[in-house]
Motif scaffolding. Sequence first.
Motif, PDB file in Angstrom:
ATOM      1  N   SER A  69      42.229  29.628  26.927  1.00  0.00           N
ATOM      2  CA  SER A  69      41.472  30.755  26.373  1.00  0.00           C
ATOM      3  C   SER A  69      41.588  31.966  27.283  1.00  0.00           C
ATOM      4  CB  SER A  69      40.010  30.364  26.180  1.00  0.00           C
ATOM      5  OG  SER A  69      39.389  30.179  27.424  1.00  0.00           O
ATOM      6  N   ALA A  70      41.698  31.734  28.596  1.00  0.00           N
ATOM      7  CA  ALA A  70      41.853  32.861  29.525  1.00  0.00           C
ATOM      8  C   ALA A  70      43.290  33.345  29.524  1.00  0.00           C
ATOM      9  CB  ALA A  70      41.433  32.435  30.924  1.00  0.00           C
ATOM     10  N   ALA A  71      44.219  32.399  29.480  1.00  0.00           N
ATOM     11  CA  ALA A  71      45.628  32.771  29.618  1.00  0.00           C
ATOM     12  C   ALA A  71      46.112  33.615  28.453  1.00  0.00           C
ATOM     13  CB  ALA A  71      46.478  31.511  29.727  1.00  0.00           C
ATOM     14  N   ARG A  90      45.578  40.889  29.400  1.00  0.00           N
ATOM     15  CA  ARG A  90      45.101  41.017  30.791  1.00  0.00           C
ATOM     16  C   ARG A  90      43.998  42.055  30.906  1.00  0.00           C
ATOM     17  NH1 ARG A  90      47.557  36.782  31.131  1.00  0.00           N
ATOM     18  NH2 ARG A  90      49.481  36.526  32.286  1.00  0.00           N
ATOM     19  N   GLN A  91      44.133  43.102  30.098  1.00  0.00           N
ATOM     20  CA  GLN A  91      43.158  44.179  30.178  1.00  0.00           C
ATOM     21  C   GLN A  91      41.756  43.645  29.851  1.00  0.00           C
ATOM     22  OE1 GLN A  91      43.590  47.052  31.491  1.00  0.00           O
ATOM     23  NE2 GLN A  91      41.429  47.541  31.106  1.00  0.00           N
ATOM     24  N   VAL A  92      41.679  42.854  28.787  1.00  0.00           N
ATOM     25  CA  VAL A  92      40.384  42.285  28.381  1.00  0.00           C
ATOM     26  C   VAL A  92      39.868  41.359  29.477  1.00  0.00           C
ATOM     27  CG1 VAL A  92      39.190  40.931  26.625  1.00  0.00           C
ATOM     28  CG2 VAL A  92      41.089  42.404  25.970  1.00  0.00           C
ATOM     29  N   LEU A  93      40.769  40.581  30.022  1.00  0.00           N
ATOM     30  CA  LEU A  93      40.394  39.649  31.078  1.00  0.00           C
ATOM     31  C   LEU A  93      39.803  40.401  32.264  1.00  0.00           C
ATOM     32  CD1 LEU A  93      40.487  36.660  31.835  1.00  0.00           C
ATOM     33  CD2 LEU A  93      42.749  37.041  32.793  1.00  0.00           C
ATOM     34  N   ARG A  94      40.474  41.493  32.624  1.00  0.00           N
ATOM     35  CA  ARG A  94      39.999  42.304  33.754  1.00  0.00           C
ATOM     36  C   ARG A  94      38.599  42.857  33.457  1.00  0.00           C
ATOM     37  NH1 ARG A  94      44.977  45.244  34.029  1.00  0.00           N
ATOM     38  NH2 ARG A  94      46.177  43.437  34.705  1.00  0.00           N
ATOM     39  N   GLU A  95      38.447  43.393  32.242  1.00  0.00           N
ATOM     40  CA  GLU A  95      37.136  43.957  31.879  1.00  0.00           C
ATOM     41  C   GLU A  95      36.048  42.903  31.971  1.00  0.00           C
ATOM     42  OE1 GLU A  95      37.614  45.535  27.972  1.00  0.00           O
ATOM     43  OE2 GLU A  95      39.006  47.100  28.690  1.00  0.00           O
ATOM     44  N   PHE A 133      38.992  27.306  38.447  1.00  0.00           N
ATOM     45  CA  PHE A 133      39.202  28.212  37.323  1.00  0.00           C
ATOM     46  C   PHE A 133      39.225  29.662  37.802  1.00  0.00           C
ATOM     47  CE2 PHE A 133      37.738  30.824  33.781  1.00  0.00           C
ATOM     48  CZ  PHE A 133      38.626  30.428  32.791  1.00  0.00           C
ATOM     49  N   GLN A 134      38.284  29.988  38.691  1.00  0.00           N
ATOM     50  CA  GLN A 134      38.227  31.365  39.196  1.00  0.00           C
ATOM     51  C   GLN A 134      39.532  31.714  39.904  1.00  0.00           C
ATOM     52  OE1 GLN A 134      36.016  33.439  38.365  1.00  0.00           O
ATOM     53  NE2 GLN A 134      34.436  32.084  37.544  1.00  0.00           N
ATOM     54  N   LYS A 135      40.046  30.754  40.654  1.00  0.00           N
ATOM     55  CA  LYS A 135      41.300  30.956  41.367  1.00  0.00           C
ATOM     56  C   LYS A 135      42.413  31.231  40.346  1.00  0.00           C
ATOM     57  CE  LYS A 135      44.054  28.304  44.245  1.00  0.00           C
ATOM     58  NZ  LYS A 135      44.284  26.931  44.623  1.00  0.00           N
ATOM     59  N   TYR A 136      42.370  30.445  39.280  1.00  0.00           N
ATOM     60  CA  TYR A 136      43.410  30.576  38.254  1.00  0.00           C
ATOM     61  C   TYR A 136      43.369  31.952  37.593  1.00  0.00           C
ATOM     62  CZ  TYR A 136      45.725  29.838  33.745  1.00  0.00           C
ATOM     63  OH  TYR A 136      46.516  29.955  32.641  1.00  0.00           O
ATOM     64  N   ILE A 137      42.182  32.419  37.234  1.00  0.00           N
ATOM     65  CA  ILE A 137      42.180  33.714  36.545  1.00  0.00           C
ATOM     66  C   ILE A 137      42.503  34.853  37.502  1.00  0.00           C
ATOM     67  CG2 ILE A 137      40.830  33.191  34.481  1.00  0.00           C
ATOM     68  CD1 ILE A 137      38.383  34.145  35.794  1.00  0.00           C
ATOM     69  N   LYS A 138      42.195  34.685  38.760  1.00  0.00           N
ATOM     70  CA  LYS A 138      42.608  35.723  39.721  1.00  0.00           C
ATOM     71  C   LYS A 138      44.122  35.812  39.758  1.00  0.00           C
ATOM     72  CE  LYS A 138      38.592  36.216  42.575  1.00  0.00           C
ATOM     73  NZ  LYS A 138      37.845  34.936  42.793  1.00  0.00           N
ATOM     74  N   GLU A 139      44.775  34.670  39.757  1.00  0.00           N
ATOM     75  CA  GLU A 139      46.244  34.662  39.732  1.00  0.00           C
ATOM     76  C   GLU A 139      46.764  35.301  38.453  1.00  0.00           C
ATOM     77  OE1 GLU A 139      46.484  30.417  42.043  1.00  0.00           O
ATOM     78  OE2 GLU A 139      47.716  30.681  40.246  1.00  0.00           O
ATOM     79  N   LEU A 140      46.065  34.953  37.341  1.00  0.00           N
ATOM     80  CA  LEU A 140      46.508  35.467  36.044  1.00  0.00           C
ATOM     81  C   LEU A 140      46.538  36.991  36.041  1.00  0.00           C
ATOM     82  CD1 LEU A 140      44.795  33.516  33.129  1.00  0.00           C
ATOM     83  CD2 LEU A 140      47.228  33.745  33.579  1.00  0.00           C
ATOM     84  N   ILE A 141      45.501  37.579  36.595  1.00  0.00           N
ATOM     85  CA  ILE A 141      45.383  39.034  36.549  1.00  0.00           C
ATOM     86  C   ILE A 141      46.556  39.700  37.252  1.00  0.00           C
ATOM     87  CG2 ILE A 141      44.033  40.941  37.484  1.00  0.00           C
ATOM     88  CD1 ILE A 141      41.589  39.526  36.634  1.00  0.00           C
ATOM     89  N   GLU A 142      47.013  39.049  38.294  1.00  0.00           N
ATOM     90  CA  GLU A 142      48.123  39.616  39.054  1.00  0.00           C
ATOM     91  C   GLU A 142      49.442  39.498  38.315  1.00  0.00           C
ATOM     92  OE1 GLU A 142      47.351  41.287  41.669  1.00  0.00           O
ATOM     93  OE2 GLU A 142      45.268  40.631  41.353  1.00  0.00           O
ATOM     94  N   MET A 143      49.484  38.559  37.381  1.00  0.00           N
ATOM     95  CA  MET A 143      50.746  38.287  36.688  1.00  0.00           C
ATOM     96  C   MET A 143      50.925  39.274  35.542  1.00  0.00           C
ATOM     97  SD  MET A 143      52.108  35.347  37.780  1.00  0.00           S
ATOM     98  CE  MET A 143      52.834  34.459  36.418  1.00  0.00           C
ATOM     99  N   PRO A 144      52.146  39.632  35.268  1.00  0.00           N
ATOM    100  CA  PRO A 144      52.370  40.442  34.069  1.00  0.00           C
ATOM    101  C   PRO A 144      52.115  39.590  32.825  1.00  0.00           C
ATOM    102  CG  PRO A 144      54.459  39.798  35.049  1.00  0.00           C
ATOM    103  CD  PRO A 144      53.395  39.316  35.984  1.00  0.00           C
TER     104      PRO A 144
END
Lengths: 457, 884
Positions: free
Chosen positions: A89-91, A95-100, A135-146
Amino acid sequence: RLLPQLPQLSPYDVNLVLRENEFVYNFPLEGVIRSYETNQLGSNSPCEDSRTEASLLYRPNGFVCGIFDGHGGAACGQVVSKRLLRYISAATLPRQVLREQMEQPGGCTSQSFLKCHNDNVDFVNEIKPIYEHSFQKYIKELIEMPERDVASELKDAFLKLDESLSNEALTSNDPRTMNVALSGAVACLVHLEGLQLHVASTGDCGAVLGTLDPKTNQWIPKKLNQEHNVDNMQEVKRILSEHPKGERDTVIRNGRLLSQLAPLRAFGDFRYKWSLDIMKKQVLPLVGDHGMPPHYYTPPYLTAQPEVQHHELSVGDKFLVIASDGLWDFLSPSDVVSLVGEHINSKKILEPMRIPEGDITLNQISEQLAERKAGLTRKPVDQNAATHLIRHALGATDYGIEHSKISYYLTLPKDVVRLYRDDITITVIYFNSEHIAELRNEYHPPTLSEPDSPLAA
Amino acid sequence: AADLSENLAGQLPGQARVVICGGGITGASVAYHLGLQGWGKDTLLIEQDRVGGELPWSACGLAGRFEPSYTELKLAEYSIDLIKQLTERGLPTGWRQVGSLNLARNFDRMTAFNRMKSQAVAWGMNCEILSPEQCKEHCPLISLDGIEGGLWIPEDGVCDPHLVCHAFMEEARRLGVRVVEHCAIKKIHSSRGKVDRVETTAGDVNCEYFVNCTGFWAREVGTLSKPVVKVPLKAVEHHYLHTKAIENLDPNTPFVRDFDSRIFFRECEGHILAGGFEREAKMVYEDGVIPLSQAARQHPPDWDHFHELLDALLRSVPPFRKAHLDRLTNSLQVFSPDCKWILGEAPEIQNYYVAAGNKTMGVSASGGIGRVLTDLITNGSTYLDLHILDISRFLGLHNNRKFLRDRCKEAPGKHFEINYPFEEFQTGRNLRMSPLYPALKAGGAVFGQSMGYERPNYYDQNDKKDEFGLPRFRIAQTRTFGKPPWFDHVASEYRACRERIGIADYSSFTKYDFWSKGNEVVDLLQYLCSNDVDVAVGSIIHTGMQNPNGGYENDCSLARLSERHYMMIAPTIQQTRSMCWIRKHMPAHLRAKVNVADVTSMYTAICILGPYSRILLSELTDTDLTPKNFPFFTYKELDVGLADGIRVLNITHTGELGYVLYIPNDYALHVYTRLHQAGQKFNIQHAGYYATRALRIEKFYAFWGQDLDTFTTPLECGRAWRVKLNKPIDFIGRSALLKQREEGVKRMYVQLLLNDHDHEVDMWCWGGEPIYRDGVYVGMTTTTGYGYTFEKQVCLGFVRNFDAEGRELPVTNDYVLSGHYEVEVAGVRFEAKVNLHSPNLPTKFPDREREAYHATRDKRDQEDLLSFSSNLITTNNNTGMTRQ
C-alpha cells in the motif's frame, strides 16, 4: 478406501463445516470490483493458510488481496499476510502523496494507507513496535527512490519485507521473530488499480482469470502466474544455474529443494537463505544440528522474489480466482473457471432481475420470474463461490456431487488428513463489467510506464 | 465535518441522567415516556444521523395485537392505545382503525385462532372467528380458494411508522428531552459495575443510565463497553412491495395476513403495500458490521428471493395480478435468535438498558417498550412480567456471530408459523451437550433445546439409526394441538418412573456454588431467600428469591454442603438471570466476601426416580441410604461405582422417590454407565423431559418461568409454608408478603382435572386456557398435561375473584372449593374438578415419606418434614423400600 469406518456427517453438519469461514464483501460504491467471496477449509491444525483483502486509501478504486500458504508452522504466513499488503500500500502510492502523509503531524503507520476487510486480529504488543520500526525504515527508503512501475514496486516490496523478516530475526531479541523467519510461506498477491491488474506470485499458489468469450459464450481460463515448483522447468534451470555444477544432484532432490522444500520460492525459510556463518552462530544453537539442510554449501538457495504478470481488464473479464495449492491439487484452472462460471449462471443473483421501465403488472413479473426459475439449471447449494469450489474439490464424481465423499474427507482423523487434503483457501473476485466498459470508453488505456494514470486521480 | 462536531460540542450537555442512543421509533418512545415521568430535563437522546432517519415505508405500519404471549400482547395493546391517543391530540400518525383480518388455510391454524379467541376473553381483546364467506365480506379482494376461516380483530389498525416516530420525538422535545443529531456513540464507561459516562463524537456526557435503542446496530453498540453487553441480533433482508395507485381501492381495506401463504398486505395512500416472511431469510452483513449511512444500506431488490411470496400473494388476492408495480424495496430487519423482542437491563452492566430486536413490528412494540423501560428506569419495576423478553434469557453462545448467522435464517419464518406447543428450532443445534449425550442419543433420545442445551424430551426406539447404522440426531416435534405423536413413548417412560425406575438427564439445570470464609454466605442467602436457609448441614431447602413486591425472581433448591458452602439448583432458563439478580441485590458489605460461581457447565446431573431407585443406588455406593441415614430432602457426597465426590440430593423435582446426582463432568459417563447397567435387572428406562413434566404436573409442582413469574407470590401458589416471615432478617419482599398475608391473596394456584375430555379426539390443553367458575372467567391455566395416573387432562393455573365491576377481591379456600369449574380449550368448555393441594396418587409402592410431602399446600402442619430432624427419622424407617 483405507478407512472404512468413519462416522457419516449429515448434510447439515457438512454445510456447517464447509461454511464456517465463509465471507462475502460487497463493495458499496461503483468500482471495478463488485464483490469478493472467500472461504477457507483447514486441514492442518492450526490452518497454515492465511488471506487478507484490503482497499487502498488515497487510491480510489485501488484494491489488494492475497493468499498465503504457510509451511513449517503458521507463523510466517500469518505475519506476511498482514504485513505484505501494508508494504505494498505504501509502495504503490505516488511518492508525493507518501511524502505528504509522512509530514502530517504524527506521521503515518503501517496501516495508514489501506483498510482491511474482515480483519479481526492484530499483532501482539511486544512485536508491533519491531514491525513498525521496519516499516518506517522501508518508507524512508521508498521516498529516496524514484517512482517505478507497479511491477517493480511489487517485486521490491516482496524482497524488502523478506529482508525485514531476516533483520528482525537476527537483531531483535524476541524469539518469535526467529520463529517467523524459520517457517515459510508462499504468496499470491493481486493488485488492482483501475483496469490494471497485477498478480505477483512467489511459490505455488495460483491465480486464474475467468473470461467470457462474447462470441462463443464460453468461459476461457487465463492463468496469471507460474507456480514455482519442480514441475516448472524454467524455475529448476534458474536454480541450477545459480549454484556450482557440483551441486547439480543435491540442489533439487526428490522433487524438493535440498530434498526438503516443495515450493522453490518463498518468504521466510531462512534456513535456505542465510549464510553458513549465520546458520552456525544463530540458528543451530536454537534448533539443533538437524536444522541445517543437507548439502548446504552455497546459500542462498531460496528467494522471495515474485514473478509479476500484468493484465489489463477487458469487458469479458468476469472474475479472478486465487487459491492455495490445496485447491489446485483437486481442480485444474479450467475446471475452476467453468465451475465459477456455471455458478454465476445458475445463481443469476449477480445479475439481478431488471424490471423494464414503464408500467408492468405484478402478473407479468410473476411470469418473468417463473421463466427465470425454469432457466436456472440447478440452484447451487452454496451462495458463496469459494464454498462451491471446495464442495466440488472434495465431492465431485462423474455423477455430480457425492455427499458421502465430502463427509469422508471431512471426518478423516487428524493424523492422516494432511495426506489426503491440504489447507484450501480461495478468494473469488467479481468484476463489474459495466464499470470496466465505461472506463475503457472514457479513457485511453494508460501504459505501464505511467503508473500515475488518470484513473487514480 | 469538523465544523459540525464543534457546533455539536456546544449543544451536548456534559451531564444527563439518562442517555438514549438511537433516534428511531423505540428511542423516541423511551424519550417520550421518560418525559412523561418528569425526567425530560434529565434525558438526552443522541442519534448518529437524523432522528427518524429511516426511509419512509420501510415497515408495514401494522399496529396489531396478534401476539403469542400475554406480555407481548399487552405491550402491543398499549402501543396501539398510545397511537390513538396521540392522533386524538392532533398529531399526525397516519392511524386508521381498519381492523385486521387473519386467514387460515388449515385445521391447525383454525385451532390456533380458536385458542386465541378463547384467550381473548381473558386478555381483554376483541376478536371474532369468521367463516370464509365472512372473511370475504371484510375484504372482497381475497380469493376464498383454500381458505378455511379467519380471525377478525376489529380494533387493530394501520399507521405510518415514520409519522409516529416524529410524533413521539416532538412530544419528547416538548417535555424537555434534549435531542442531539449527528452524534455517534464511541464508548460507554462503567464504574463499579454501573454506567457512569458515555463518550460520543461530540464529547463526553456523565450519566446514570444508558439506553441502547440502536436497532440494527444494537449488537455492535453492545461491544462499545467493557464488559461487552451481549445483544444477540442478526440483520436479514426484508422486502416490501408497493403497487401503483389502484382505482377504487377501498381506503378501509383491513390489514390482511394470510399466515399459511406467509404474506400480508394493506392499503396505503391509495395503493397496496405487501410483504411476507419467507421460509429461509437472506443474510446480509455477515461480519455483523452494518454501514452507518442510509445510502450504503440500500440493497437492490432480490426478485428471485421474493418470487415465492409474490406468487403466494397473487394466488391469495387475484385482483392484484392486474396491479402495476411501483417498487420493491429491500430493507434490513433484525431478528433475535428466538424471534422475540429483547429488552431490559443488561446482565453485564447495571443501569444499561436495551430495547432491540423489534423485528418488523417496531410500531406495535415501541410504545409498550418505551413505557416498561421507563418504569424500570424510574421505579425499578413495571406492570408486566417481562421475563420472556428479558435480555437475561440469553447466554454468550447466543451472541456468537456464526450461531446467529445459522439461527436467524430460520427466525423470521417463525413469525408467521403456527405457534405449536414445544416448538423447536432446526438450526443452531448440537451446541451444548452433556457428556451423556452420545449415550442418550444411542438410547433413542429425541431432543429439545433449552439455553442451548440438548435435552432428551422423550425416547423413541423406532427409526433411531440412520442409513449407516449410527444414532440419528432427532428433534422433538409436536405439531398438533391434539394428542401429540409422542404420547405412547411418554406413557411408557412415565410408568417406568412410577412403577420401576427411570433415569433422566437434568444436566441443563442452572447450578451455582455459594461460599465464604465466615458466615457471610448465610447472611446473603437469608437476605435473598424467603425461606430459612440456616438449616443443618446436609439439608436441602426449597426457596424463592422474592422481589420487593413478593414475586418470584427465582425459585430454587439450596443444598447446604457445609457450614459455609451452598449449592443452588434453579431452572435452566435462570442461568444468566439469577446471577444478575444476586449481583444486583448483594449488600455492599458482603460483596467482597461471598463467592458466587456459576458451575452449570461443570456438573452433569442424572436423576434416577422410581420405587427401585434407592436399591439401585445402594448397590453402587458404600453409604447407607436408608431414610434413617439419608432422609428425604437431604444431601450427601457419595461414591458411586468407581467414582467419588458425587453430590447426591435426595429429591427429584417431580415427587417420586429418587435422587439427583451432580457428577463432575469427567465422571459422568462412568456413573451413568454403572447406573444403567446395574438398573437392567429392574428394567430401568430412560425418561425424557416430557415424562418428568407429566409427573410434576400431576403432583402439582410449580415451576418458575412456566407457572411462577415475577408477579406470583408464594402465598398465591400454596407455598406460604416455605416463607419464614419470622426470620430475624428483613429479606427482600418480606414487607410485601406480610401485607399480602393481612389483606389476603387476589389469586390462588389450583390444579384442575378435566372431566369428559377424550384425549384421543379432543384438543389438548397446552397452557393459556381460560378457567371459568360458575360460568364466569376467573383465570388462566399455566402448565398443563395429560395425567397418566388420573387418565385425565391436568391443568395448573390461577383462579381470581372478580366482582361485578371487574375489581379483584381476595380469594379464599372456600371461594375456590365452592365453585363449579370449566376450562375452555380452543372454543370448547370442559367441566373440571379443582384441587388446592398436591393429590396422593394411587401407587403399588407406598412411600410414606413422600406421600406426606405436598409441594403445594396452605397449612404449615407438615413443616417438620422439611428440615433434617431426628423425629423425622423415626417416623420413616418403615417405608416400602427398606423392607425389601
